[in-house]
Design a protein around this motif. Structure first.
Motif, mmCIF file in Angstrom:
data_model
loop_
_atom_site.group_PDB
_atom_site.id
_atom_site.type_symbol
_atom_site.label_atom_id
_atom_site.label_comp_id
_atom_site.label_asym_id
_atom_site.label_seq_id
_atom_site.Cartn_x
_atom_site.Cartn_y
_atom_site.Cartn_z
ATOM 1 N N LEU A 12 0.866 -1.160 -0.007
ATOM 2 C CA LEU A 12 0.029 -0.036 0.134
ATOM 3 C C LEU A 12 0.944 1.271 -0.079
ATOM 4 C CD1 LEU A 12 -2.762 -0.764 2.513
ATOM 5 C CD2 LEU A 12 -3.105 -0.630 -0.064
ATOM 6 N N ALA A 13 1.852 1.119 0.926
ATOM 7 C CA ALA A 13 2.698 2.323 0.796
ATOM 8 C C ALA A 13 3.405 2.584 -0.507
ATOM 9 C CB ALA A 13 3.819 2.265 2.061
ATOM 10 N N GLY A 14 3.823 1.476 -1.208
ATOM 11 C CA GLY A 14 4.392 1.711 -2.374
ATOM 12 C C GLY A 14 3.681 2.229 -3.483
ATOM 13 N N ALA A 15 2.385 1.809 -3.523
ATOM 14 C CA ALA A 15 1.229 2.300 -4.487
ATOM 15 C C ALA A 15 1.199 3.733 -4.263
ATOM 16 C CB ALA A 15 0.213 1.566 -4.426
ATOM 17 N N ILE A 16 0.942 4.136 -3.061
ATOM 18 C CA ILE A 16 0.838 5.640 -2.613
ATOM 19 C C ILE A 16 1.908 6.345 -2.899
ATOM 20 C CG2 ILE A 16 -0.170 7.210 -0.906
ATOM 21 C CD1 ILE A 16 -2.252 5.482 -2.060
ATOM 22 N N PHE A 17 3.095 5.997 -2.555
ATOM 23 C CA PHE A 17 4.230 6.529 -2.737
ATOM 24 C C PHE A 17 4.574 7.111 -4.175
ATOM 25 C CE2 PHE A 17 8.967 6.866 -3.950
ATOM 26 C CZ PHE A 17 9.254 7.725 -2.686
ATOM 27 N N ALA B 201 10.198 5.660 17.953
ATOM 28 C CA ALA B 201 11.038 5.036 17.313
ATOM 29 C C ALA B 201 10.349 4.857 15.961
ATOM 30 C CB ALA B 201 11.822 3.848 17.616
ATOM 31 N N GLY B 202 9.182 4.019 16.134
ATOM 32 C CA GLY B 202 8.397 3.762 14.991
ATOM 33 C C GLY B 202 7.832 5.250 14.357
ATOM 34 N N MET B 203 7.384 6.134 15.062
ATOM 35 C CA MET B 203 7.032 7.452 14.380
ATOM 36 C C MET B 203 8.175 8.128 13.793
ATOM 37 S SD MET B 203 4.742 8.571 17.630
ATOM 38 C CE MET B 203 4.808 10.378 17.590
ATOM 39 N N GLY B 204 9.182 8.095 14.221
ATOM 40 C CA GLY B 204 10.826 8.643 13.663
ATOM 41 C C GLY B 204 10.809 7.897 12.361
ATOM 42 N N PHE B 205 10.827 6.603 12.576
ATOM 43 C CA PHE B 205 10.965 6.050 11.221
ATOM 44 C C PHE B 205 10.472 6.196 10.050
ATOM 45 C CE2 PHE B 205 10.558 1.856 8.561
ATOM 46 C CZ PHE B 205 11.412 1.192 9.198
ATOM 47 N N VAL B 206 8.957 6.480 10.187
ATOM 48 C CA VAL B 206 8.324 6.923 8.813
ATOM 49 C C VAL B 206 8.153 8.426 9.049
ATOM 50 C CG1 VAL B 206 6.946 4.732 8.683
ATOM 51 C CG2 VAL B 206 6.129 6.491 10.321
ATOM 52 N N GLY B 207 8.522 9.188 9.898
ATOM 53 C CA GLY B 207 8.328 10.600 9.808
ATOM 54 C C GLY B 207 9.351 11.456 9.271
ATOM 55 N N VAL B 208 10.617 11.082 9.753
ATOM 56 C CA VAL B 208 11.699 11.638 9.000
ATOM 57 C C VAL B 208 11.628 11.354 7.428
ATOM 58 C CG1 VAL B 208 14.146 11.526 8.679
ATOM 59 C CG2 VAL B 208 13.060 11.546 11.109
ATOM 60 N N PHE B 209 11.221 10.077 6.967
ATOM 61 C CA PHE B 209 11.119 9.776 5.770
ATOM 62 C C PHE B 209 10.041 10.761 5.043
ATOM 63 C CE2 PHE B 209 8.925 6.263 3.035
ATOM 64 C CZ PHE B 209 9.430 6.828 1.848
ATOM 65 N N SER B 210 8.991 10.985 5.632
ATOM 66 C CA SER B 210 7.720 11.692 5.100
ATOM 67 C C SER B 210 8.136 13.217 4.923
ATOM 68 C CB SER B 210 6.606 11.685 6.323
ATOM 69 O OG SER B 210 5.743 13.023 6.049
ATOM 70 N N THR C 212 2.275 7.431 6.154
ATOM 71 C CA THR C 212 1.402 6.877 7.185
ATOM 72 C C THR C 212 0.806 5.356 7.011
ATOM 73 O OG1 THR C 212 0.400 9.096 7.256
ATOM 74 C CG2 THR C 212 -1.076 7.229 8.089
ATOM 75 N N LEU C 213 0.769 5.067 5.630
ATOM 76 C CA LEU C 213 0.499 3.847 5.329
ATOM 77 C C LEU C 213 1.658 2.800 5.644
ATOM 78 C CD1 LEU C 213 -1.810 4.261 2.143
ATOM 79 C CD2 LEU C 213 -2.459 2.822 4.251
ATOM 80 N N MET C 214 2.803 3.157 5.539
ATOM 81 C CA MET C 214 3.797 2.390 5.834
ATOM 82 C C MET C 214 3.928 2.004 7.005
ATOM 83 S SD MET C 214 8.146 3.030 4.556
ATOM 84 C CE MET C 214 8.180 1.775 3.747
ATOM 85 N N GLY C 215 3.693 3.279 8.076
ATOM 86 C CA GLY C 215 3.829 2.977 9.668
ATOM 87 C C GLY C 215 2.798 1.693 9.753
ATOM 88 N N TYR D 150 -0.882 7.386 15.565
ATOM 89 C CA TYR D 150 0.418 8.185 15.962
ATOM 90 C C TYR D 150 1.104 8.459 14.535
ATOM 91 C CZ TYR D 150 -0.810 7.280 20.793
ATOM 92 O OH TYR D 150 -1.429 7.464 21.923
ATOM 93 N N MET D 151 1.264 7.547 13.774
ATOM 94 C CA MET D 151 2.173 7.242 12.479
ATOM 95 C C MET D 151 1.331 8.548 11.831
ATOM 96 S SD MET D 151 4.268 5.100 13.102
ATOM 97 C CE MET D 151 4.518 4.087 14.440
ATOM 98 N N GLY D 152 0.172 8.868 11.691
ATOM 99 C CA GLY D 152 -0.335 9.543 10.549
ATOM 100 C C GLY D 152 0.020 11.154 11.040
ATOM 101 N N LEU D 153 -0.100 11.501 12.048
ATOM 102 C CA LEU D 153 -0.100 12.836 12.863
ATOM 103 C C LEU D 153 1.585 13.164 12.626
ATOM 104 C CD1 LEU D 153 -1.316 15.463 13.475
ATOM 105 C CD2 LEU D 153 -1.322 14.796 15.956
ATOM 106 N N ALA D 154 2.197 12.280 12.938
ATOM 107 C CA ALA D 154 3.853 12.284 13.063
ATOM 108 C C ALA D 154 4.107 12.625 11.516
ATOM 109 C CB ALA D 154 4.482 11.235 13.674
#
Lengths: 418, 418
Positions: free
Chosen positions: B174-179, B357-366, B376-379, B390-394
């Motif tokens: 899903l994250a790949g498609a939306i990316f 750690a998870g929020m940062g994982f996807v947040g910095v990437f975002s 958000t979908l990757m998270g 948490y993932m979404g807002l981060a």
């Protein structure tokens, strides 16, 4: 060279031109989203409690269904007398969003709340997202006045209100936020309102579930098969079916609305006549499973074989109810349509029944409202991340096959579907 | 009136103008996505196996790091000799997407594959999404020729290739498609390519994991707190930190690229000199934790206290490696940066370490790639639906605070961030 490096790390300029405005923007919308979200989440909690009361009371006093015409007359009269400025409902929010003319009157909120509770108490077949979205939009737009927001901010505040209403009434904050961003223009996500929408959705969801302890129906998909090429291929015909059902739902609602608006000149009479028809139909089919929200049947669709025609019956009952002028919304009936259609499909599509019911649940909704990303997220929020690939493709295919006109006549097309 | 009803249910017209074209469209892209997805997913599997071999071999033969300058010279020379037409990498895909000039040469795929494996074998600090996306784009674009696709379809085929590459290399369809839909224009989701992107992502992910049995690192967040107003407020400063880190990462990469491009005229010498610097740095800091993909440290960030400066060190090592002309990508180092930064934040933000750690994982990437929805979908795909809010807002806050220029200089802005 040095110039370029200096430009890259130009800290003061960054602070002044980028960081500070972003902080101010975040603070402003954090405050607004907290205030608005708490209000809208509380309104949703109150609404859901009222809805539960109305549903339970009707199931215990089935004679109320015979009074549906009178209930319709009452709703029709109240809207005719006090609600002419808010009778267009969701489409009014859309219109106001595209071509801002007048603030949305606060009375939209109590009127739609009253109309929806009455619709459900007397046994109309309807949903609740219209109510949530309209209460959300109306409450949020009052802040335009109170905080003297500019035109640009007003669009954001309406988006925030829609996100908050949707998120709190279904308990799906991510889907609510994306719904508001995706709903307003077909084929476009309004990134410029992304933070306010997320904040509003979270706070309202928290207010409804955390503060008022109003919980939402849990759904469960016990087995999710591994992704395979074969399964990908099977999602497609299912998604096409969901898209066509969403299309049929939208067309049927427009059809009944057109009939009633043309044939019955005095508006309060429309739900009166519609009420007679719905009550007669309930009497003829001898079951109450097609009226109200229909949550018990939705839950059943995840585990037991249901009659194949359930989804058609629900489309018929709901389009008649809403086309005649009763209040509520389309989304829970869309869930019902999709879940029972998925249930039916499990007879010939080799995917688990619960999975197909879940895919239909969000897929038909995606087709009818043109919001595939929001529906994918809703599927994930309701059924877990493992179902994501099935939900995602079902929603995307349904979106493709539902045509460009959904249940909201006022939606503007931002990009073609393919 | 009758006219209107007839129009609403005009079945033949619907079949001819809406249904049949949609079916043909779906079939066409199903065939293309299956072919392209199987190829790209297999390429990703091959790449991941090679990457694992290179990483393990290097860890067993640490003297290889001393050869990093020579490895750099080799990569630089090969690209100088054979790869001038593909040296711009991800930005080339973006440029070709906006202003189609020339087909993307197929050689982009083997060259970036070789360059990335060599970078990792000799101990450069880099990622893998650039490789996946470039292999995906290059393979997919060959179908433009083979199937004589039109200009409009070519954009879709490139989108499909990017989706397939991203989805299969990270195991997040899903994250790949939306990316792929989100990456190409900042602030816009390309709805018109939504079905091909989903199909390509699914098939490629299935090919990599289902056919070739290449699995991805699992991450785990054991405790996810209930949403509360307080938690919403705490996500915001964390998200701001992630956004600024993403911004710093992008600036640092551009900074080193500018230095090398200006100071070293002969391109093959750039990674040679960069290799000397990185190898020296590894020798000085006395640890290999900042080179390669850094997956062990990312996993550790979810459970043990790490030095506060880990995220800065990774930004330094990676920007130097990539800026000097080594190959790979930025995304896994962005995961590393975010996970270690979140780990550090757990010292003063009252949220669980693994969640931060998870929020940062996807947040910095975002923040660094301007793709909040995909992240958000990757998270959700990596850490489960419960972490979604948490993932979404981060991701959204990080997106807002990273400025308009991310790691990809060629990205076009579709809408402002606020």
């Amino acid at each position: 060279m040095l110039e370029k490096i200096r430009e890259l790390i130009h800290f003061k300029k960054f602070l002044k031109l980028e960081f500070s405005p972003s902080v101010l923007y975040t603070l402003k919308w954090l405050i607004l989203a907290t205030l608005i979200g708490l209000l809208i989440g509380s309104a949703s909690a109150f609404f859901l409690i009222g809805l539960k009361w109305a549903t339970d009371y009707r199931e215990d006093h089935l004679y109320l269904i015979a009074l549906l015409p009178l209930g319709g007359l009452l709703i029709g009269w109240v809207y005719h007398r006090f609600g002419e400025s808010v009778v267009k409902g969701n489409n009014q929010l859309l219109d106001e969003f595209y071509r801002p003319l007048n603030p949305i009157p606060l009375r939209m909120a109590p009127l739609v709340l009253f109309g929806t509770i009455a619709t459900h108490l007397f046994g109309g077949s309807a949903g609740r997202e219209g109510t949530a979205v309209q209460m959300g939009g109306a409450i949020a737009d009052q802040f335009t006045k109170w905080f003297r927001l500019k035109r640009h901010d007003r669009k954001t505040v309406i988006t925030l209100g829609v996100a908050a209403g949707f998120a709190s009434v279904f308990g799906t904050p991510l889907a609510g936020a994306i719904f508001a961003l995706e709903w307003l223009i077909v084929g476009r996500v309004r990134y410029e309102a992304i933070l306010p929408a997320f904040l509003g959705a979270y706070v309202a969801d928290y207010a409804c579930e955390g503060i008022w302890a109003v919980h939402h129906t849990p759904y469960h998909i016990p087995i999710i098969p591994e992704l395979s090429l074969e399964n990908v291929f099977w999602i497609i015909p299912a998604g096409i079916g969901f898209g066509l059902a969403g299309r049929l739902f939208a067309k049927a609602t427009h059809f009944w609305a057109a009939i009633f608006n043309h044939q019955v000149k005095y508006p309060p009479l429309r739900p009166f006549i519609g009420g007679i028809l719905v009550a007669l139909l309930v009497y003829l089919v001898g079951t109450t499973k097609y009226i109200g929200l229909g949550v018990p049947t939705i839950v059943e669709a995840f585990s037991s074989d249901l009659p194949w025609y359930d989804f058609l019956a629900k489309i018929g009952f709901t389009s008649l109810t809403l086309g005649a002028g009763f209040k509520g919304g389309e989304v829970t009936p869309l869930f019902y349509t999709g879940a029972t259609l998925g249930n039916m499909m499990s007879g010939f599509i080799p995917l688990p029944m619960a999975l197909l019911a879940g895919m239909g649940f969000v897929g038909v909704f995606s087709g009818a409202t043109n919001t595939p990303l929001s529906c994918t997220l809703m599927g994930i929020e309701l059924f877990g991340a493992e179902s994501g690939v099935y939900m995602g493709l079902a929603c995307v295919v349904a979106y493709l096959f539902s045509g460009h006109s959904g249940i909201y006549g006022s939606q503007v097309i931002g990009s073609p579907k393919h």
